[in-house]
Write an enzyme that holds these catalytic residues in place. Structure first.
Site, PDB file in Angstrom:
ATOM      1  N   LYS A  85       0.820  -1.214   0.000  1.00  0.00           N
ATOM      2  CA  LYS A  85       0.000   0.000   0.000  1.00  0.00           C
ATOM      3  C   LYS A  85       0.852   1.261   0.000  1.00  0.00           C
ATOM      4  O   LYS A  85       0.351   2.355  -0.215  1.00  0.00           O
ATOM      5  CB  LYS A  85      -0.961  -0.012   1.181  1.00  0.00           C
ATOM      6  CG  LYS A  85      -0.269  -0.073   2.525  1.00  0.00           C
ATOM      7  CD  LYS A  85      -1.272  -0.165   3.651  1.00  0.00           C
ATOM      8  CE  LYS A  85      -0.511  -0.160   4.966  1.00  0.00           C
ATOM      9  NZ  LYS A  85      -1.324  -0.193   6.135  1.00  0.00           N
ATOM     10  N   LEU A  89       8.457   0.186  -2.267  1.00  0.00           N
ATOM     11  CA  LEU A  89       8.679  -1.036  -1.485  1.00  0.00           C
ATOM     12  C   LEU A  89       9.713  -0.767  -0.388  1.00  0.00           C
ATOM     13  O   LEU A  89      10.285   0.312  -0.307  1.00  0.00           O
ATOM     14  CB  LEU A  89       9.184  -2.146  -2.407  1.00  0.00           C
ATOM     15  CG  LEU A  89       8.189  -2.667  -3.442  1.00  0.00           C
ATOM     16  CD1 LEU A  89       8.860  -3.708  -4.340  1.00  0.00           C
ATOM     17  CD2 LEU A  89       6.948  -3.263  -2.787  1.00  0.00           C
ATOM     18  N   GLY A 166      -3.972  -4.969  -0.206  1.00  0.00           N
ATOM     19  CA  GLY A 166      -4.364  -6.332  -0.556  1.00  0.00           C
ATOM     20  C   GLY A 166      -5.198  -6.945   0.553  1.00  0.00           C
ATOM     21  O   GLY A 166      -4.905  -6.742   1.736  1.00  0.00           O
ATOM     22  N   THR A 195       2.669  -8.355   6.368  1.00  0.00           N
ATOM     23  CA  THR A 195       2.154  -6.988   6.521  1.00  0.00           C
ATOM     24  C   THR A 195       2.799  -6.221   7.679  1.00  0.00           C
ATOM     25  O   THR A 195       2.400  -5.095   7.973  1.00  0.00           O
ATOM     26  CB  THR A 195       0.621  -7.013   6.659  1.00  0.00           C
ATOM     27  OG1 THR A 195       0.266  -7.992   7.653  1.00  0.00           O
ATOM     28  CG2 THR A 195      -0.044  -7.389   5.347  1.00  0.00           C
ATOM     29  N   GLY A 196       3.775  -6.833   8.347  1.00  0.00           N
ATOM     30  CA  GLY A 196       4.656  -6.076   9.232  1.00  0.00           C
ATOM     31  C   GLY A 196       4.073  -5.625  10.560  1.00  0.00           C
ATOM     32  O   GLY A 196       3.180  -6.252  11.120  1.00  0.00           O
ATOM     33  N   ALA A 233      13.572   1.929  26.930  1.00  0.00           N
ATOM     34  CA  ALA A 233      15.021   1.845  26.700  1.00  0.00           C
ATOM     35  C   ALA A 233      15.381   0.586  25.927  1.00  0.00           C
ATOM     36  O   ALA A 233      16.314  -0.137  26.268  1.00  0.00           O
ATOM     37  CB  ALA A 233      15.774   1.907  28.022  1.00  0.00           C
ATOM     38  N   VAL A 289       5.607   5.422  33.244  1.00  0.00           N
ATOM     39  CA  VAL A 289       4.929   6.674  32.907  1.00  0.00           C
ATOM     40  C   VAL A 289       3.457   6.513  33.265  1.00  0.00           C
ATOM     41  O   VAL A 289       2.819   5.528  32.883  1.00  0.00           O
ATOM     42  CB  VAL A 289       5.098   6.979  31.406  1.00  0.00           C
ATOM     43  CG1 VAL A 289       4.261   8.183  31.003  1.00  0.00           C
ATOM     44  CG2 VAL A 289       6.558   7.230  31.090  1.00  0.00           C
ATOM     45  N   GLY A 323       8.065  -0.532  21.907  1.00  0.00           N
ATOM     46  CA  GLY A 323       7.976  -1.763  21.121  1.00  0.00           C
ATOM     47  C   GLY A 323       7.037  -1.585  19.943  1.00  0.00           C
ATOM     48  O   GLY A 323       6.522  -0.491  19.700  1.00  0.00           O
ATOM     49  N   HIS A 496      45.730  -9.382  12.185  1.00  0.00           N
ATOM     50  CA  HIS A 496      46.245  -8.436  13.183  1.00  0.00           C
ATOM     51  C   HIS A 496      46.686  -7.167  12.481  1.00  0.00           C
ATOM     52  O   HIS A 496      47.336  -7.250  11.431  1.00  0.00           O
ATOM     53  CB  HIS A 496      47.442  -9.046  13.915  1.00  0.00           C
ATOM     54  CG  HIS A 496      48.075  -8.109  14.878  1.00  0.00           C
ATOM     55  ND1 HIS A 496      47.508  -7.821  16.100  1.00  0.00           N
ATOM     56  CD2 HIS A 496      49.211  -7.357  14.786  1.00  0.00           C
ATOM     57  CE1 HIS A 496      48.282  -6.950  16.733  1.00  0.00           C
ATOM     58  NE2 HIS A 496      49.326  -6.655  15.958  1.00  0.00           N
TER      59      HIS A 496
END
Ligand SMILES: Cc1cc2nc3c(=O)[nH]c(=O)nc-3n(C[C@H](O)[C@H](O)[C@H](O)COP(=O)(O)OP(=O)(O)OC[C@H]3O[C@@H](n4cnc5c(N)ncnc54)[C@H](O)[C@@H]3O)c2cc1C
Length: 527
Positions: A85, A89, A166, A195-196, A233, A289, A323, A496
Site C-alpha cells: 500500500k 517497497l 491487498g 504486513t509487518g 530503553a 509513565v 515496542g 592483526h
C-alpha cells in the site's frame, strides 16, 4: 549425505545430540540432501502465465520479509506478484526503520566526533554547526536509492509489482484496492502475508504525532528539540535518543524495567548505560509513565518509580518507543477467521502455514524477534517450503544489535538465560582496552563475551559491546550456525591488528588462555 533421507527436524535432532557435528550441518547439506517435509506438497509451477491476474504466489506486504520472499520465489521460477500500500517497497525497514535510523546515527556520530573527539587525533575542527535539513536530505537520499533499487530488482526478476491494499477474501483469492479506489481480483496458488508491524502505544498516553511521537516522526524532526523524554530503553529508544542527544537535545529515558536493553547481560548493559550517560542521556529505571499533560504544545510527563517516588519532566517532544505490534488490519477478510495468538501475531505452524488454506505468514506478524533479517530468512524459507524445498530458519542463531555508541550485539544464549536454563557454562571475556586496533582507533570501550557449554565447549552465545560490534558478531553467528566450539574460534587465525582479535581472545579466555590479559583475570570465569 550424512543425513540420508531424513526430514529437517530429524536431522536437527541428530545434530543436537552429537557434539560438534555442527561442522557437518552446512547449508549445503540442508539444501541438497534432505527431503522436504512430507506434509507440504509443492505447488504447480506457472499454470497460467498468460493471465495478468493469476499468480503462483501473491505476497501481501513489500517489507524485508515480503520482498525477499518474492525474489526467492522468482529465482525458483514462480510467477509472483507483490502488493504494498506504500508507493515504494521496502516496508518499515527501508522507509522508516533500520535504514533512516542508521543514516542519522552516522551523521550525528560524525558531528559528535568533529565537535568533541577530533582534537584527540590532533585535528582542529572549529565552528562545527548542524545543517539538519541537509542531514535529513541525505537520509532520504539513502532511502530513495534503496527503495528505487528494490523496484528495479522486482522488474529484473519479473515480479509483478502492485500498488494498493491487498485483502485475502477466500483461499487463493486476493482483492487489490488501488489508491484511486478501483479494485482488481487476483488469484494465486499460494498467498504470503508479510504486513509487518506498527509502533505500540500505551493505554494512558495519546500519541498526537506532533509533540508525543513515535519513531516515525522522531526520524524526521525539522529542528533539534530542546528536551526529549524517551519512553522505553529498547533498541529504537536508545538509538533515536542517541541521535538527538548527540545533536544537542537534553534526553531523558524512562524505562519500566530495572535495566536498559534488558535483552543483554547486566555486565553489558552497565557499560552501555555508562557510555550513554557520558553522552548526556539521563535514565530513570524501574519507572513507569502514568500520564502526559499538554500545555501550549509542550508536554509534562508524569511517572512513578518502583520506590514510590513521583517524577514530572517537561519535554518539547516525547518519543514513545515501547515496542512494536503486529499489523494485520484488513489483510484477511473477517469471515475467514485468521487465527491470531494472544499477542495479536498470526498463528503459524513450522511451515509458516496459517489456519486459512493456502495462506502463509512471515516477518513481524508472526512469533519471534521483530527484526528485518529474521523476516528476510523467513521469506526465503517459506517460499522454499511452498516450492517443495527444505527451507529452514535457525531461530537459535539470529543476531540482535543496538547501533548506539558503543554498539551492542548478541547471538544465542546470554549468560543469564543459560543459567536460568540450568546449563553448565564457561564464560570468556576480553576487554577492547587490551586490543591494539581498538587503541589505535581510540575506541576502547566495551568487551567481547563468549558463553560456551561447560562440558562440550560448544558455543552457546556471544555478546559484543564496542565499536563495530554489529560487524564483529557475524563470526559468532557463523560458528553457532555450524555448531562450532569456543576452541574453534580460538584456533582460527584472525588478522592483526583487528578488533576481531578481541573475539578470538574472548574465546581463548573461556579456557583461561587469552594472550593479551593476565591469566586468571576476572574476565575469565568458570560457572
Ligand atoms: C526506527 C526503527 C529502527 C529499526 N532498526 C532495525 C535494525 O537496525 N535492524 C533490524 O533488523 N530491524 C530494525 N527494525 C525493525 C524492522 O524494520 C522490522 O523488523 C522489519 O521491517 C519487518 O519486516 P516485515 O517485512 O515483516 O514488515 P514491514 O517492514 O513492516 O513491511 C510491511 C509492509 O506491508 C505493507 N502492508 C501492510 N498491510 C498491507 C496490505 N493489507 N496491503 C498491502 N500492503 C500492506 C506495509 O505498507 C509495509 O510496507 C527497526 C524498526 C524501526 C521502527
Amino acid at each position: 549425505m550424512f543425513f540420508g533421507d531424513r526430514t529437517l527436524a530429524e536431522a536437527r535432532a541428530i545434530c543436537d545430540s552429537v557434539i560438534h557435528t555442527g561442522r557437518y550441518l552446512t547449508k549445503n547439506v540442508l539444501k541438497g540432501h534432505l527431503r522436504p517435509p512430507a506434509s507440504l506438497d509443492p505447488v504447480p509451477l506457472s499454470v497460467n502465465r498468460s493471465s495478468m491476474s493469476f499468480f503462483d504466489l501473491i505476497v501481501v506486504g513489500g517489507g524485508p520479509a515480503g520482498y525477499t520472499g518474492a525474489i526467492r520465489a522468482a529465482q525458483i521460477g514462480l510467477n509472483t506478484a507483490i502488493i504494498d500500500k506504500r508507493e515504494v517497497l521496502g516496508g518499515t525497514c527501508l522507509n522508516i526503520g533500520c535504514i533512516p535510523s542508521k543514516a542519522l546515527l552516522t551523521s550525528s556520530h560524525l558531528y559528535q566526533f568533529a565537535s568533541h573527539q577530533a582534537s584527540r587525533h590532533g585535528l582542529k575542527i572549529e565552528g562545527v554547526t548542524i545543517d539538519l535539513a541537509q542531514m535529513m536530505t541525505r537520509k532520504q537520499g539513502v532511502v530513495r536509492r534503496l527503495t528505487q533499487g528494490l523496484e528495479l530488482l522486482m522488474k529484473k526478476n519479473k515480479i509483478t509489482r502492485l500498488f494498493g491494499v491487498g485483502q485475502v477474501v477466500a483461499p487463493g483469492k486476493v482483492i487489490l484496492t488501488k489508491p484511486d479506489g478501483t479494485q482488481e481480483e487476483l488469484q494465486g496458488n499460494s498467498v504470503i502475508l508479510a504486513t509487518g508491524s506498527v509502533p505500540m502505544e500505551l493505554p494512558n498516553i495519546t500519541i498526537d504525532r506532533q509533540t508525543v511521537v513515535t519513531s516515525d516522526e522522531a526520524l524526521a524532526f525539522s529542528e533539534v528539540p530542546g528536551k526529549i523524554v524517551v519512553v522505553g530503553a529498547g533498541a529504537i529508544g536508545l538509538e533515536l535518543g542517541s541521535v538527538w542527544a548527540r545533536l544537542g537535545s537534553e534526553v531523558t529515558v524512562i524505562e519500566f524495567l530495572p535495566r536498559i536493553a534488558a535483552f543483554y547481560d547486566p555486565d553489558v548493559t552497565q557499560v552501555l548505560q555508562k557510555a550513554l550517560e557520558a553522552d548526556g542521556i539521563r535514565f530513570h529505571l524501574d519507572t513507569s509513565v502514568t500520564g502526559i499533560s499538554m500545555n501550549n504544545g509542550k508536554a509534562t510527563v508524569e511517572a512513578v518509580a518502583k520506590t514510590g517516588e513521583k517524577l514530572q519532566l517537561g519535554a518539547d517532544k516525547v518519543l514513545v518507543a515501547v515496542g512494536r505490534k503486529p499489523f494485520t488490519d484488513g489483510a484477511v477478510a473477517k469471515d475467514l477467521g485468521l487465527q491470531l495468538t494472544e499477542g495479536g501475531r498470526v498463528a503459524v505452524d513450522e511451515q509458516y502455514r496459517t489456519n486459512v488454506p493456502g495462506v502463509f505468514a512471515i516477518g513481524d506478524i508472526i512469533k519471534g524477534p521483530m527484526l528485518a533479517h529474521k523476516g528476510e530468512d523467513e521469506g526465503v524459507a517459506c517460499v522454499e517450503r511452498i516450492a517443495g524445498k527444505a527451507g529452514h530458519v535457525n531461530y537459535d542463531a539470529i543476531p540482535n544489535i543496538i547501533y548506539t555508541n558503543p554498539e551492542v550485539a548478541s547471538v544465542g544464549l546470554t549468560e543469564e538465560i543459560a543459567k536460568q536454563q540450568g546449563k553448565s557454562i564457561r564464560i570468556g571475556k576480553f576487554p577492547f582496552i587490551a586490543n591494539g586496533r581498538a587503541l589505535a582507533n581510540d575506541e576502547t570501550a566495551g568487551f567481547a563475551k563468549i558463553v560456551a557449554d561447560g562440558k562440550t565447549d560448544r558455543l552457546l552465545g556471544a555478546q559484543i559491546i564496542g565499536y563495530g560490534a554489529s560487524e564483529l558478531i557475524a563470526e559468532a553467528v557463523s560458528v553457532l550456525e555450524f555448531g562450532g566450539s569456543a576452541e574453534d574460534i580460538g584456533k582460527t587465525v584472525h588478522a592483526h591488528p583487528t578488533m576481531s582479535e578481541a573475539v578470538k581472545e574472548a574465546a581463548l579466555a573461556v579456557h583461561n588462555r587469552a594472550f593479551s590479559i593476565p591469566p586468571g583475570a576476572p574476565a575469565q570465569q568458570v560457572n
